[in-house]
Design a protein around this motif. Structure first.
Motif, PDB file in Angstrom:
ATOM      1  N   GLY A 183       0.855  -5.911   2.884  1.00  0.00           N
ATOM      2  CA  GLY A 183       0.712  -4.675   1.857  1.00  0.00           C
ATOM      3  C   GLY A 183       0.535  -5.288   0.382  1.00  0.00           C
ATOM      4  N   TRP A 184       1.429  -6.486   0.284  1.00  0.00           N
ATOM      5  CA  TRP A 184       1.472  -6.968  -1.076  1.00  0.00           C
ATOM      6  C   TRP A 184      -0.126  -7.463  -1.761  1.00  0.00           C
ATOM      7  CZ3 TRP A 184       5.585  -6.751  -4.028  1.00  0.00           C
ATOM      8  CH2 TRP A 184       6.876  -6.550  -3.315  1.00  0.00           C
ATOM      9  N   LEU A 185      -0.894  -7.787  -0.755  1.00  0.00           N
ATOM     10  CA  LEU A 185      -2.356  -8.349  -0.940  1.00  0.00           C
ATOM     11  C   LEU A 185      -3.100  -7.062  -1.176  1.00  0.00           C
ATOM     12  CD1 LEU A 185      -2.395 -11.096   1.592  1.00  0.00           C
ATOM     13  CD2 LEU A 185      -1.697 -11.066  -0.980  1.00  0.00           C
ATOM     14  N   LEU A 186      -3.702  -6.885  -2.390  1.00  0.00           N
ATOM     15  CA  LEU A 186      -4.457  -5.602  -2.623  1.00  0.00           C
ATOM     16  C   LEU A 186      -5.696  -5.482  -1.741  1.00  0.00           C
ATOM     17  CD1 LEU A 186      -4.587  -5.908  -6.594  1.00  0.00           C
ATOM     18  CD2 LEU A 186      -2.958  -4.821  -5.145  1.00  0.00           C
ATOM     19  N   ALA A 187      -6.322  -6.705  -1.041  1.00  0.00           N
ATOM     20  CA  ALA A 187      -7.430  -6.629  -0.182  1.00  0.00           C
ATOM     21  C   ALA A 187      -6.902  -5.589   1.174  1.00  0.00           C
ATOM     22  CB  ALA A 187      -7.712  -7.667   0.324  1.00  0.00           C
ATOM     23  N   HIS A 188      -5.646  -5.306   1.390  1.00  0.00           N
ATOM     24  CA  HIS A 188      -5.428  -4.648   2.217  1.00  0.00           C
ATOM     25  C   HIS A 188      -4.996  -3.087   2.214  1.00  0.00           C
ATOM     26  CE1 HIS A 188      -5.564  -8.416   4.430  1.00  0.00           C
ATOM     27  NE2 HIS A 188      -4.645  -8.750   4.023  1.00  0.00           N
ATOM     28  N   ALA A 189      -5.191  -2.692   0.868  1.00  0.00           N
ATOM     29  CA  ALA A 189      -4.797  -1.259   0.508  1.00  0.00           C
ATOM     30  C   ALA A 189      -5.753  -0.143   1.111  1.00  0.00           C
ATOM     31  CB  ALA A 189      -5.015  -1.444  -0.919  1.00  0.00           C
ATOM     32  N   ASP A 190      -6.771  -0.437   1.596  1.00  0.00           N
ATOM     33  CA  ASP A 190      -7.458   0.523   2.395  1.00  0.00           C
ATOM     34  C   ASP A 190      -7.037   0.674   3.651  1.00  0.00           C
ATOM     35  OD1 ASP A 190      -8.146  -1.902   3.254  1.00  0.00           O
ATOM     36  OD2 ASP A 190     -10.411  -1.295   3.495  1.00  0.00           O
ATOM     37  N   LYS A 191      -5.953  -0.057   4.203  1.00  0.00           N
ATOM     38  CA  LYS A 191      -5.805   0.183   5.534  1.00  0.00           C
ATOM     39  C   LYS A 191      -4.390   0.867   5.942  1.00  0.00           C
ATOM     40  CE  LYS A 191      -7.656  -4.523   6.414  1.00  0.00           C
ATOM     41  NZ  LYS A 191      -7.938  -4.902   4.897  1.00  0.00           N
ATOM     42  N   PRO A 192      -4.200   1.552   6.759  1.00  0.00           N
ATOM     43  CA  PRO A 192      -2.985   2.203   7.044  1.00  0.00           C
ATOM     44  C   PRO A 192      -1.877   1.479   7.355  1.00  0.00           C
ATOM     45  CG  PRO A 192      -4.275   2.412   9.145  1.00  0.00           C
ATOM     46  CD  PRO A 192      -5.155   1.671   8.132  1.00  0.00           C
ATOM     47  N   ALA A 193      -0.633   1.793   6.677  1.00  0.00           N
ATOM     48  CA  ALA A 193       0.570   1.055   7.134  1.00  0.00           C
ATOM     49  C   ALA A 193       0.864   1.004   8.503  1.00  0.00           C
ATOM     50  CB  ALA A 193       1.709   1.651   6.120  1.00  0.00           C
ATOM     51  N   ARG A 194       1.431   0.040   8.869  1.00  0.00           N
ATOM     52  CA  ARG A 194       1.873   0.058  10.437  1.00  0.00           C
ATOM     53  C   ARG A 194       2.750   1.204  10.780  1.00  0.00           C
ATOM     54  NH1 ARG A 194       4.455  -5.158  12.116  1.00  0.00           N
ATOM     55  NH2 ARG A 194       3.473  -4.647  14.456  1.00  0.00           N
ATOM     56  N   PRO A 283     -14.490  -6.900  -9.851  1.00  0.00           N
ATOM     57  CA  PRO A 283     -15.397  -5.727  -9.136  1.00  0.00           C
ATOM     58  C   PRO A 283     -14.776  -5.348  -7.639  1.00  0.00           C
ATOM     59  CG  PRO A 283     -16.676  -7.488 -10.025  1.00  0.00           C
ATOM     60  CD  PRO A 283     -15.285  -8.234 -10.264  1.00  0.00           C
ATOM     61  N   GLY A 284     -14.603  -4.034  -7.683  1.00  0.00           N
ATOM     62  CA  GLY A 284     -14.334  -3.595  -6.369  1.00  0.00           C
ATOM     63  C   GLY A 284     -12.845  -3.252  -6.182  1.00  0.00           C
ATOM     64  N   VAL A 285     -11.921  -3.735  -7.112  1.00  0.00           N
ATOM     65  CA  VAL A 285     -10.424  -3.898  -6.646  1.00  0.00           C
ATOM     66  C   VAL A 285     -10.040  -2.522  -6.763  1.00  0.00           C
ATOM     67  CG1 VAL A 285      -8.092  -4.699  -7.556  1.00  0.00           C
ATOM     68  CG2 VAL A 285     -10.015  -6.387  -7.171  1.00  0.00           C
ATOM     69  N   ARG A 286     -10.246  -1.815  -8.223  1.00  0.00           N
ATOM     70  CA  ARG A 286      -9.855  -0.522  -8.203  1.00  0.00           C
ATOM     71  C   ARG A 286     -10.052   0.553  -7.121  1.00  0.00           C
ATOM     72  NH1 ARG A 286     -11.792   2.393 -11.941  1.00  0.00           N
ATOM     73  NH2 ARG A 286      -9.965   3.326 -12.756  1.00  0.00           N
ATOM     74  N   GLU A 287     -11.766   0.496  -6.779  1.00  0.00           N
ATOM     75  CA  GLU A 287     -12.039   1.179  -5.813  1.00  0.00           C
ATOM     76  C   GLU A 287     -11.277   0.935  -4.493  1.00  0.00           C
ATOM     77  OE1 GLU A 287     -14.812   0.829  -8.900  1.00  0.00           O
ATOM     78  OE2 GLU A 287     -13.653  -0.780  -7.721  1.00  0.00           O
ATOM     79  N   ARG A 288     -10.596  -0.325  -4.103  1.00  0.00           N
ATOM     80  CA  ARG A 288      -9.968  -0.447  -2.915  1.00  0.00           C
ATOM     81  C   ARG A 288      -8.279  -0.020  -3.160  1.00  0.00           C
ATOM     82  NH1 ARG A 288     -10.292  -4.738   1.128  1.00  0.00           N
ATOM     83  NH2 ARG A 288     -12.520  -4.625   0.500  1.00  0.00           N
ATOM     84  N   VAL A 289      -7.949  -0.118  -4.385  1.00  0.00           N
ATOM     85  CA  VAL A 289      -6.498   0.049  -4.521  1.00  0.00           C
ATOM     86  C   VAL A 289      -5.798   1.583  -4.750  1.00  0.00           C
ATOM     87  CG1 VAL A 289      -4.468  -0.202  -5.994  1.00  0.00           C
ATOM     88  CG2 VAL A 289      -5.993  -2.207  -5.190  1.00  0.00           C
TER      89      VAL A 289
END
Length: 540
Positions: A183-194, A283-289
C-alpha cells in the motif's frame, strides 16, 4: 456548568475541505456533519506546524513550537515540558491515549534525571503525559514510536499473520496471483486492503476507545479520551467496501497554476522537486489516490457514528464534550505539491468541530465561526471545560469556551505556524545551515506572510487570490503589508513563554515583601525600619 468528560478525536492528515459540512461536493460525512450540527464548526483553525510531530506537541502542550522545542518528527519533547495530561491530572481527570501521538521520549533527559522509563512518572513523561491505554503510531514493527504495538498481536490472533501484519494485511492489497501488493505504492491505492474492515486500524481503535470509555465510566472519575486515528494518512489504501466507494469522476479539480512555476520562491521550488510532489504531478495519480483518501475519510465517519451511538447508549451524550480535528492537511497535488509542510491553506488549516454539552452553548449549536483559532487553544479549552484554573503563563493558547458560548469578546489579530525544513532537500539545494532552516507564517485572516530566514518572504492576499497562486513577497506595492505582518511576527517572537514555573499572580503577590521577610535593603537605621513597618501597618 463543566463538562464531565471529553472525547477528543484527531485524524491524521485530514484536509479541512474534505468533509461534506465544509462543502466537499462528493464526499459524504453525515456523522461528522451531525457533530457540526450539535456544536460549532471553526472555519479558520490553524496548526502550529504543518507536520505531524511538532503539530501534535503543540496540541498536547498548548505551546508554540518555539516554546516546546520539538521542531520536527523524531525530535524528542524535552523532559519537564508540561502537557495536557499533567494539567488535567492535577484536577483529578484521567487522561488517556488511544492511537497516535508521534512523540519521541527524551530518553537522554530521563537518564540524566534518573527517571526509570518503566515507572509511573517515566511512562507519563514518555507518553506526552497521557496514560497510554493503546498507543499506536503505525509503521509496524520497525517504526521508532511504537516498536511492538498490540494491533499486530491482535491481527495475528485472528489469523492475519506474518512478520509485519500491519503492513502485510492492513496496508497492502493482494494481486490476482496472490502476491502482496504494498500500500505504500500509489499504484495500488485503488485496490482493497487485505484486512477485513472490521479488523482495520480505524475499526480497531474505535473499539479500543469504547473499551476505555466503558472502563472509565465504571471508574467514576472524569476523563479525557484522546482517540487519535492513524488515517487518512498514507499509506493510501482502504478496506472494502470503502476502496471503490468513490471514483475518478468524483475527484475535485486540482488547485494549481502555471504561474506558480514562474520564478517561484527558492524554497517552494525545492519542494516542488521532492519525490512526493513530482509523483502527484504525474497524469492519473490523483485519480488513483484521492478516491482511496475519500474512502478512508468515509470509513472514519462511519466509526464516528458508532461512537456517537455508543455514548448515547451509555448515557454519556449530555456530559461529554466532543472535539473533532486533524493534525494538518494534505496537498494531494495542489500547488504542484504532495504531503504537507508548507503553509498553503490545504496544508496548515484544519477541520475543527467542538460539541459543548453545556446549556450555555445552546445558542451557538449548528453555527460556523470564522474566528482565527489555533491548535494550542484546545489545551486551555479542556482545562476550562473541566473547571480548572487558567494557566496563561504556561498555556499560550486561549480557551474557546467564550466562542462556544456566544461571547462577542474573543478576537485574535493573527495566527502563527512554524516549520523546520532542515531534513528536506531545500536545505541541501540552497546550502542553508541547519540552525537557519526556519520558516514562520503569520496570517491575519487576509494577508499571509511566510518569513524565511536568510531569504525573501512569501506573501499572499487571500482576499484577491484565495487560491494562493500569486506570491507578492517581493512586490514593491506590498511593502507596507509585509512590514505590518513582520511587526506582528516580531511582537510574537519577543514574548517567549519561558517563565512557566511562576504565574503573573504569584509574581505580583511577591512584590514588596522583603520587609516582611526581614530583608532590610536600603534602610539607614532602626528608626527608619520602624517607620516603614508602621506605614505598612497603616496601609493595611
Amino acid at each position: 456548568m463543566c463538562a464531565k468528560n471529553i472525547l477528543w478525536i484527531m485524524c491524521d492528515q485530514l484536509r479541512f475541505d474534505y468533509l461534506s459540512c465544509a462543502g466537499h461536493p462528493y464526499l459524504q460525512t453525515p456523522n461528522i456533519d451531525a457533530l457540526a450540527n450539535r456544536g460549532v464548526r471553526f472555519s479558520r483553525a490553524y496548526v502550529q506546524s504543518p507536520i505531524c510531530g511538532p503539530s501534535r506537541m503543540s496540541f498536547y502542550t498548548g505551546r508554540y513550537v518555539r516554546s516546546h522545542g520539538s521542531t520536527w518528527n523524531g525530535v524528542p519533547l524535552r523532559v519537564g515540558e508540561p502537557t495536557l495530561g499533567d494539567h488535567l491530572s492535577e484536577i483529578g481527570v484521567r487522561t488517556a491515549l488511544i492511537g497516535k501521538t508521534h512523540m519521541r521520549a527524551d530518553t537522554e533527559g530521563m537518564a540524566r534525571l534518573g527517571i526509570d522509563p518503566e515507572s509511573l512518572i517515566g511512562v507519563q513523561v514518555a507518553q506526552c503525559g497521557f496514560e497510554p491505554y493503546e498507543r499506536d503510531d503505525g509503521l509496524h514493527p520497525d517504526g521508532p514510536y511504537a516498536p511492538d504495538p498490540a494491533y499486530d498481536d491482535y491481527l495475528r490472533d485472528r489469523g492475519f499473520g506474518g512478520s509485519n501484519p500491519w503492513e502485510q494485511w492492513a496496508n497492502s492489497a493482494q494481486g490476482e496471483d496472490g502476491d502482496i501488493l504494498s500500500g505504500w505504492l500509489l499504484a495500488h491505492a485503488d485496490k482493497p486492503a487485505r484486512v477485513p474492515e472490521a479488523h482495520s486500524e480505524t475499526a480497531y481503535m474505535t473499539n479500543r476507545a469504547m473499551a476505555f470509555i466503558r472502563e472509565a465510566k465504571a471508574d467514576g472519575r472524569p476523563w479525557c479520551a484522546h482517540l487519535s486515528y492513524i488515517k487518512p494518512h498514507w499509506p493510501y489504501i482502504v478496506p472494502a467496501p470503502y476502496h471503490d466507494m468513490y471514483g475518478a469522476n468524483q475527484v475535485v479539480p486540482v488547485v494549481r497554476s502555471g504561474r506558480e512555476k514562474e520564478n517561484p520562491h527558492p524554497l517552494y521550488a525545492s519542494y516542488m522537486e521532492e519525490r512526493f510532489s513530482r509523483v502527484f504531478a504525474r497524469p492519473g495519480v490523483r485519480e488513483r489516490v484521492i478516491p482511496a483518501y475519500m474512502g478512508l475519510i468515509r470509513q472514519i465517519d462511519d466509526h464516528v457514528g458508532r461512537l456517537a451511538a455508543f455514548l448515547e447508549e451509555e448515557g454519556l451524550t449530555d456530559s461529554t464534550m466532543i472535539v473533532f480535528t486533524s493534525d494538518h492537511g494534505d496537498y494531494l497535488g495542489d500547488h504542484w505539491l504532495g504531503e504537507k509542510e508548507l503553509f498553503h491553506e490545504v496544508s496548515v488549516k484544519i477541520p475543527l468541530i467542538v460539541v459543548d454539552p453545556s446549556r450555555d452553548a445552546d445558542a451557538t449549536r449548528g453555527t460556523v465561526t470564522d474566528a482565527l483559532v489555533e491548535a494550542i487553544d484546545l489545551a486551555p479549552t479542556f482545562l476550562d471545560a473541566f473547571g480548572g484554573k487558567a494557566k496563561p503563563h504556561v498555556l499560550e493558547g486561549r480557551s474557546l469556551l467564550p466562542l462556544l458560548r456566544g461571547s462577542p469578546d474573543w478576537t485574535r489579530r493573527a495566527v502563527i505556524s512554524e516549520y523546520d525544513y532542515s531534513q528536506r532537500r531545500a536545505r541541501v539545494d540552497h546550502d542553508v545551515p541547519v540552525a537557519d532552516c526556519r520558516m514562520t507564517m503569520v496570517f491575519d485572516g487576509r494577508w499571509k506572510l511566510v518569513h524565511v530566514e536568510g531569504m525573501r518572504p512569501m506573501l499572499y492576499d487571500l482576499e484577491s487570490d484565495p487560491e494562493e497562486f500569486v506570491d507578492l513577497g517581493d512586490d514593491p506595492a506590498c511593502e507596507a503589508e509585509r512590514a505590518r505582518l513582520l511587526g506582528l511576527m516580531f511582537a510574537w517572537a519577543r514574548n517567549p513563554a519561558n517563565r512557566i514555573t511562576m504565574s503573573e499572580e504569584q509574581i505580583a503577590a511577591a512584590y514588596d515583601t522583603e520587609l516582611d521577610a526581614n530583608i532590610l535593603i536600603g534602610y539607614w537605621d532602626e528608626a527608619e525600619v520602624d517607620a516603614a513597618r508602621k506605614a505598612r501597618g497603616d496601609a493595611e
